[in-house]
Write a protein that holds these residues in place. Structure first.
Motif, PDB file in Angstrom:
ATOM      1  N   ALA A   1       4.948   8.568 -17.335  1.00  0.00           N
ATOM      2  CA  ALA A   1       5.166   9.428 -16.605  1.00  0.00           C
ATOM      3  C   ALA A   1       4.975   8.627 -15.150  1.00  0.00           C
ATOM      4  O   ALA A   1       5.900   8.299 -14.206  1.00  0.00           O
ATOM      5  N   SER A   2       4.241   7.056 -15.015  1.00  0.00           N
ATOM      6  CA  SER A   2       4.236   6.027 -14.489  1.00  0.00           C
ATOM      7  C   SER A   2       5.369   5.623 -14.102  1.00  0.00           C
ATOM      8  O   SER A   2       6.107   4.335 -13.026  1.00  0.00           O
ATOM      9  N   HIS A   3       6.159   5.346 -15.438  1.00  0.00           N
ATOM     10  CA  HIS A   3       7.988   4.756 -15.977  1.00  0.00           C
ATOM     11  C   HIS A   3       9.200   5.570 -15.030  1.00  0.00           C
ATOM     12  O   HIS A   3      10.327   5.233 -15.091  1.00  0.00           O
ATOM     13  N   VAL A   4       8.780   6.981 -14.995  1.00  0.00           N
ATOM     14  CA  VAL A   4       9.783   8.063 -14.756  1.00  0.00           C
ATOM     15  C   VAL A   4       9.815   8.645 -13.735  1.00  0.00           C
ATOM     16  O   VAL A   4      10.673   8.743 -12.469  1.00  0.00           O
ATOM     17  N   GLN A   5       8.259   8.590 -12.787  1.00  0.00           N
ATOM     18  CA  GLN A   5       8.360   9.166 -11.574  1.00  0.00           C
ATOM     19  C   GLN A   5       9.662   8.251 -10.446  1.00  0.00           C
ATOM     20  O   GLN A   5       9.481   6.785 -10.533  1.00  0.00           O
ATOM     21  N   SER A   6      10.365   8.943  -9.614  1.00  0.00           N
ATOM     22  CA  SER A   6      10.954   8.259  -8.711  1.00  0.00           C
ATOM     23  C   SER A   6       9.811   7.620  -7.494  1.00  0.00           C
ATOM     24  O   SER A   6       9.393   8.890  -7.290  1.00  0.00           O
ATOM     25  N   THR A   7       9.902   6.056  -7.462  1.00  0.00           N
ATOM     26  CA  THR A   7       8.989   5.560  -6.738  1.00  0.00           C
ATOM     27  C   THR A   7       9.882   6.624  -5.050  1.00  0.00           C
ATOM     28  O   THR A   7       8.930   6.445  -4.214  1.00  0.00           O
TER      29      THR A   7
ATOM     30  N   THR B   1      -9.319   3.824 -11.804  1.00  0.00           N
ATOM     31  CA  THR B   1      -9.750   5.106 -12.400  1.00  0.00           C
ATOM     32  C   THR B   1      -8.328   6.524 -13.056  1.00  0.00           C
ATOM     33  O   THR B   1      -8.042   7.564 -12.721  1.00  0.00           O
ATOM     34  N   LEU B   2      -6.804   5.512 -12.399  1.00  0.00           N
ATOM     35  CA  LEU B   2      -5.849   6.008 -12.756  1.00  0.00           C
ATOM     36  C   LEU B   2      -6.176   6.854 -14.988  1.00  0.00           C
ATOM     37  O   LEU B   2      -5.982   5.906 -15.514  1.00  0.00           O
ATOM     38  N   ALA B   3      -5.684   7.805 -14.377  1.00  0.00           N
ATOM     39  CA  ALA B   3      -5.845   8.394 -15.409  1.00  0.00           C
ATOM     40  C   ALA B   3      -4.302   7.618 -16.958  1.00  0.00           C
ATOM     41  O   ALA B   3      -4.241   7.856 -16.670  1.00  0.00           O
ATOM     42  N   ALA B   4      -5.451   7.696 -17.919  1.00  0.00           N
ATOM     43  CA  ALA B   4      -4.052   7.110 -18.954  1.00  0.00           C
ATOM     44  C   ALA B   4      -3.051   7.876 -19.058  1.00  0.00           C
ATOM     45  O   ALA B   4      -1.727   6.889 -19.736  1.00  0.00           O
TER      46      ALA B   4
ATOM     47  N   THR C   1      -0.309  13.498 -15.799  1.00  0.00           N
ATOM     48  CA  THR C   1       1.293  14.374 -16.459  1.00  0.00           C
ATOM     49  C   THR C   1       2.046  13.622 -15.061  1.00  0.00           C
ATOM     50  O   THR C   1       1.573  13.176 -13.973  1.00  0.00           O
ATOM     51  N   GLU C   2       3.284  13.920 -15.251  1.00  0.00           N
ATOM     52  CA  GLU C   2       4.259  13.551 -14.342  1.00  0.00           C
ATOM     53  C   GLU C   2       3.761  14.522 -12.634  1.00  0.00           C
ATOM     54  O   GLU C   2       3.887  13.090 -11.398  1.00  0.00           O
ATOM     55  N   SER C   3       3.067  15.733 -12.167  1.00  0.00           N
ATOM     56  CA  SER C   3       2.586  15.940 -11.674  1.00  0.00           C
ATOM     57  C   SER C   3       1.330  14.699 -11.493  1.00  0.00           C
ATOM     58  O   SER C   3       1.619  15.022  -9.511  1.00  0.00           O
ATOM     59  N   ASP C   4       0.515  15.412 -11.797  1.00  0.00           N
ATOM     60  CA  ASP C   4      -0.480  13.851 -11.300  1.00  0.00           C
ATOM     61  C   ASP C   4      -0.564  12.743 -11.209  1.00  0.00           C
ATOM     62  O   ASP C   4      -0.650  12.084  -9.961  1.00  0.00           O
TER      63      ASP C   4
END
Length: 254
Positions: free
Chosen positions: A85-91, A221-224, A227-230
């Motif tokens: 998710a961190s690498h597909v979410q549009s910043t 504490t970023l979840a490992a 989801t993209e929404s989270d």
């Protein structure tokens, strides 16, 4: 792994990074390395359907941190291939959502992009620190933070500056310090007496509008595997915390 180096640089750091990376991970797409002569070129990765491209300056490729820089970028490539998710979410989308309706200084908008990059780096370094010793990375974090606190304008002496802005703005320096502490605590790689804590508290003293502990907690504490929404929610909240919701917040026209 298919690795192709274009440009003048020793192969050893690249091959050493690949050896470490392949103890636990692999890439489906080939990696093309472009070694650039510009010493101010930042080390960064680009991702395409048929390949990854690692852009790195010749200075970085021949530095003491070369292996670690390459390994870090390979980790970003792995996150990209797994569609984390961190690498597909549009910043851009997340920052727009966070700042919509608010007037925020341009420098702070730029800092929000740096915060988003820190979030991506957390996930990349979860891989990096699972396959490589932490000593050089910790030294890098300490050196960059010390340099920022010295508040000497100019390019970083490190080839890849993941922490320091050109003018060492106290507010983003404090966030950078929170990121550094979060990363080492997330992987339990330093003692509480480490100099990094003293540097981080000094950075916090210079930026009273930035809540060091709150940002550290958010990064740590970023979840490992969100989801993209989270993940979008975390990025929006972090952006708003920095640019809008901090104490004594003041806005300015773009």
């Amino acid at each position: 792994m298919d690795l192709r180096i274009r440009g003048s640089a020793p192969a050893d750091p690249f091959l050493s990074a690949v050896d470490l990376f392949e103890t636990e991970y692999d890439l489906d797409r080939p990696v093309h390395v472009d070694v650039r002569e510009d010493p101010d070129e930042r080390t960064w990765a680009a991702h395409y359907d048929d390949r990854h491209v690692l852009n790195i300056s010749q200075q970085a490729a021949t530095s003491a941190m070369a292996r670690e820089l390459v390994l870090h970028e390979l980790s970003h490539m792995a996150r990209n291939e797994e569609r984390h998710a961190s690498h597909v979410q549009s910043t851009e989308e997340a920052i727009f959502l966070a700042l919509s309706g608010s007037s925020v200084e341009r420098r702070k908008v730029a800092h929000c992009y740096q915060i988003a990059n820190h979030m991506k780096d957390i996930y990349a370094d979860d891989i990096t620190l699972s396959v490589a010793p932490a000593e050089k990375l910790v030294h890098f974090l300490e050196s960059e933070l010390a340099r920022a606190l010295a508040a000497k304008p100019g390019p970083s002496p490190w080839p890849d500056s993941r922490l320091v802005t050109a003018d060492a703005d106290p507010e983003i320096t404090a966030v950078n310090a929170a990121f550094a502490l979060a990363l080492v605590e997330r992987h339990d790689v330093v003692e509480p007496s480490h100099r990094l804590y003293d540097l981080a508290h000094a950075a916090a003293d210079d930026a009273p509008t930035v809540e060091l502990d709150a940002f550290k907690r958010e990064f740590r504490t970023l979840a490992a595997d969100p989801t993209e929404s989270d993940y979008r929610k975390s990025l929006v909240e972090m952006t708003r915390r920095y640019a809008i919701e901090g104490p004594n917040h003041a806005t300015a026209a773009d």
